[in-house]
Write an enzyme that holds these catalytic residues in place. Structure first.
Site, PDB file in Angstrom:
ATOM      1  N   ASP A   1       0.847  -1.197   0.000  1.00 44.75           N
ATOM      2  CA  ASP A   1       0.000   0.000   0.000  1.00 44.75           C
ATOM      3  C   ASP A   1       0.874   1.236   0.000  1.00 44.75           C
ATOM      4  O   ASP A   1       1.940   1.255   0.626  1.00 44.75           O
ATOM      5  CB  ASP A   1      -0.917   0.008   1.231  1.00 44.75           C
ATOM      6  CG  ASP A   1      -2.220   0.729   0.927  1.00 44.75           C
ATOM      7  OD1 ASP A   1      -3.281   0.107   1.046  1.00 44.75           O
ATOM      8  OD2 ASP A   1      -2.169   1.918   0.539  1.00 44.75           O
TER       9      ASP A   1
ATOM     10  N   GLU B   1     -15.194 -10.023  -5.416  1.00 47.26           N
ATOM     11  CA  GLU B   1     -15.320 -10.169  -3.971  1.00 47.26           C
ATOM     12  C   GLU B   1     -16.781  -9.961  -3.553  1.00 47.26           C
ATOM     13  O   GLU B   1     -17.412  -9.033  -4.024  1.00 47.26           O
ATOM     14  CB  GLU B   1     -14.436  -9.081  -3.329  1.00 47.26           C
ATOM     15  CG  GLU B   1     -14.313  -9.183  -1.868  1.00 47.26           C
ATOM     16  CD  GLU B   1     -13.949 -10.583  -1.462  1.00 47.26           C
ATOM     17  OE1 GLU B   1     -12.812 -10.972  -1.716  1.00 47.26           O
ATOM     18  OE2 GLU B   1     -14.805 -11.292  -0.893  1.00 47.26           O
TER      19      GLU B   1
ATOM     20  N   CYS C   1     -20.824   0.343  -1.671  1.00 49.83           N
ATOM     21  CA  CYS C   1     -21.032  -0.654  -2.731  1.00 49.83           C
ATOM     22  C   CYS C   1     -22.281  -0.429  -3.568  1.00 49.83           C
ATOM     23  O   CYS C   1     -22.178  -0.153  -4.760  1.00 49.83           O
ATOM     24  CB  CYS C   1     -21.028  -2.039  -2.102  1.00 49.83           C
ATOM     25  SG  CYS C   1     -19.526  -2.316  -1.160  1.00 49.83           S
TER      26      CYS C   1
END
Ligand code: UGA
Length: 454
Positions: free
Chosen positions: A30, A154, A281
């Site tokens: 990251d 996912e 989402c």
């Protein structure tokens, strides 16, 4: 298996910790220094039930680094789990995914085979684009390279992420190469065959069946992710639309949801009427899917309607308050719950934010409470001397004109309703998640207004 995971956000970190628990050799990459600092101290940057304990457990084996070059060359499998934030148009921005693929291709060794897996939620065709990006880099480096690209969407739910990772309903792999499918099958073998010892916090559910590994082409795998989220989003919007009509005709949406959910073809899940969906989402993915459709000139009226109904739920709650209080100007409103759903500190697209902004705009004073999301909400909301946050629900309710239950956190299921009603100026409870039964709330002295309830 040696694995590099690019991106240690919600999906990346959960996947990293779970794969490490399954004895894979995992390195998380990251660029965000603040995140890395926490990870290097062994602290989880995300709030997710069980993740800190699992991170502690795998701490001796898992690694975190800012450098792709440090971990990718030796890895067998590289997972891309970076963000795909929405553009102004609503379409998903895949720049970070492409950049990650470029960085990976730049450090791949020419004589080794790699499986490059896209886990981020991406518009249909992105995997193909990743193949092109990788090939372009190899051409510029003057090497042939050997990378198989695969889509592995996912399906984790925030707040239930680890449970979902250990005990998924299915694993979807979209790939054109048998080699990539075989590598992913080996990666998930302990989950597919449930050969691992369950962590104490996440025992294997007694009725759990072994999950299928579904293989398909990359475009279909990408579409499965969007279609799954959009279907769930519209299921919720459907029950919310029915809830509005229940209010008009004196029916009870809880009973209706129970009645239709008993039909096995419909099922009980995701039929909870209330303030609708928030989070990173459904709002983002339904917009992104509409963006994909728009590019082909294709109309998706059902998905558009699901969004309209969803965001109308927030306005309807404020309308209910306005109707019962006559005006919001000068009124004190208590907000219970800021996170978009319980068990997370995520406030992205949370209904609470829109509701609070509207209440402030109409001249109300707002006192807000959340078990863990207050700091995030404070940052997301404008400074306003009519907005305050408190840690004590009973202090919050003192002298308020109404309480609005926005997120169904566990502690809000056990409120001392009588005590609350007594200390409010007017005991009005707008239950945006139908946590209480009208009878129970009324017996405690409340004027109760739920969603789709008589
Ligand atoms: C969702 C999907 O459930 C995951 O499968 C998917 O992997 C994830 O998006 C993602 O794309 O990353 P999440 O957004 O974490 O997961 O949360 P959900 O539990 O699905 O809830 C979403 C919203 O729907 C919440 O605001 C919740 O309050 C609302 N909801 C849910 C309802 O209003 N009614 C219901 O019956 C269920």
């Amino acid at each position: 298996m040696k694995i590099a995971i690019i991106g240690t956000g919600y999906v990346g970190l959960t996947t990293a910790v779970v794969l490490s628990y399954l004895n894979h050799d995992v390195a998380g990459v990251d660029k965000d220094e603040s995140k890395l600092t926490l990870l290097h101290e062994g602290k989880s940057p995300i709030h997710e039930p069980g993740i800190q304990n699992l991170l502690d457990e795998v701490w001796h084996t898992i690694r975190f680094t800012p450098s792709v070059a440090e971990v990718v060359p030796e890895a067998e499998l590289i997972l891309i789990a970076v963000g795909t934030p929405p553009k102004k148009s609503g379409e998903a921005d895949t720049r970070h995914v492409e950049q990650a693929a470029r960085e990976v291709a730049q450090v791949c060794l020419p004589d080794r085979h790699y499986t490059l897996v896209v886990k981020s939620t991406v518009p249909i065709g992105t995997n193909q684009r990743v193949v092109e990006v990788v090939e372009d880099v190899f051409a510029a480096r003057g090497i042939r390279g050997n990378v198989s690209v695969a889509s592995n969407p996912e399906f984790l739910q925030e707040g239930l992420a680890l449970q979902g990772a250990f005990y998924p309903d299915r694993i979807v792999v979209g790939a054109n190469s048998d080699e990539a499918i075989d590598t992913l099958r080996r990666l998930y073998q302990p989950i597919l065959e449930q050969t691992f010892d369950p962590p104490s916090e996440f025992p294997r559910p007694s009725a759990y069946h072994l999950p299928p590994l579904m293989t398909t082409d990359p475009n279909s795998a990408e579409m499965i992710k969007y279609a799954a989220n959009t279907f769930l989003a519209l299921k919720i919007s459907f029950i919310n639309e029915i809830a509005g009509l229940c209010e008009e005709v004196d029916a009870d949406v809880i009973e209706v949801a129970r009645g239709i959910g008993l039909d096995a073809r419909i099922g009980h899940q995701f039929l909870r009427a209330g303030l609708g969906w928030g989070g990173s989402c459904y709002p983002k993915d339904t917009a992104a899917l509409l963006g994909v459709a728009a590019q082909s000139g294709y109309k998706m009226p059902i998905t558009e309607a699901a969004r309209t109904v969803n965001f109308r739920q927030r306005e309807r709650i404020v309308e209910k308050l306005r109707a019962v209080l006559h005006t919001l100007e000068g009124k004190i409103i208590g907000i219970l719950g800021l996170a978009f759903k319980p068990n997370t500190d995520d406030i992205r697209e949370a209904p609470s934010l829109d509701i609070i902004r509207e209440l402030l705009a109409e001249g109300a004073t707002v006192r807000a409470h959340d078990p863990i999301a207050t700091a995030n909400a404070r940052r997301a909301l404008p400074d306003n001397n009519r907005l305050s946050f408190t840690e004590d629900i009973y202090e919050l309710s003192y002298d308020t004109d109404a309480l609005v239950l926005v997120t169904e956190w566990e502690p809000y299921h056990k409120l001392e309703l009588r005590r609350l009603a007594k200390q409010m100026k007017t005991p009005i409870l707008i239950d945006g998640r139908n946590v209480y039964s009208p009878e129970e709330a009324r017996a405690a002295g409340f004027h109760y207004i739920g969603v789709g309830r008589t």
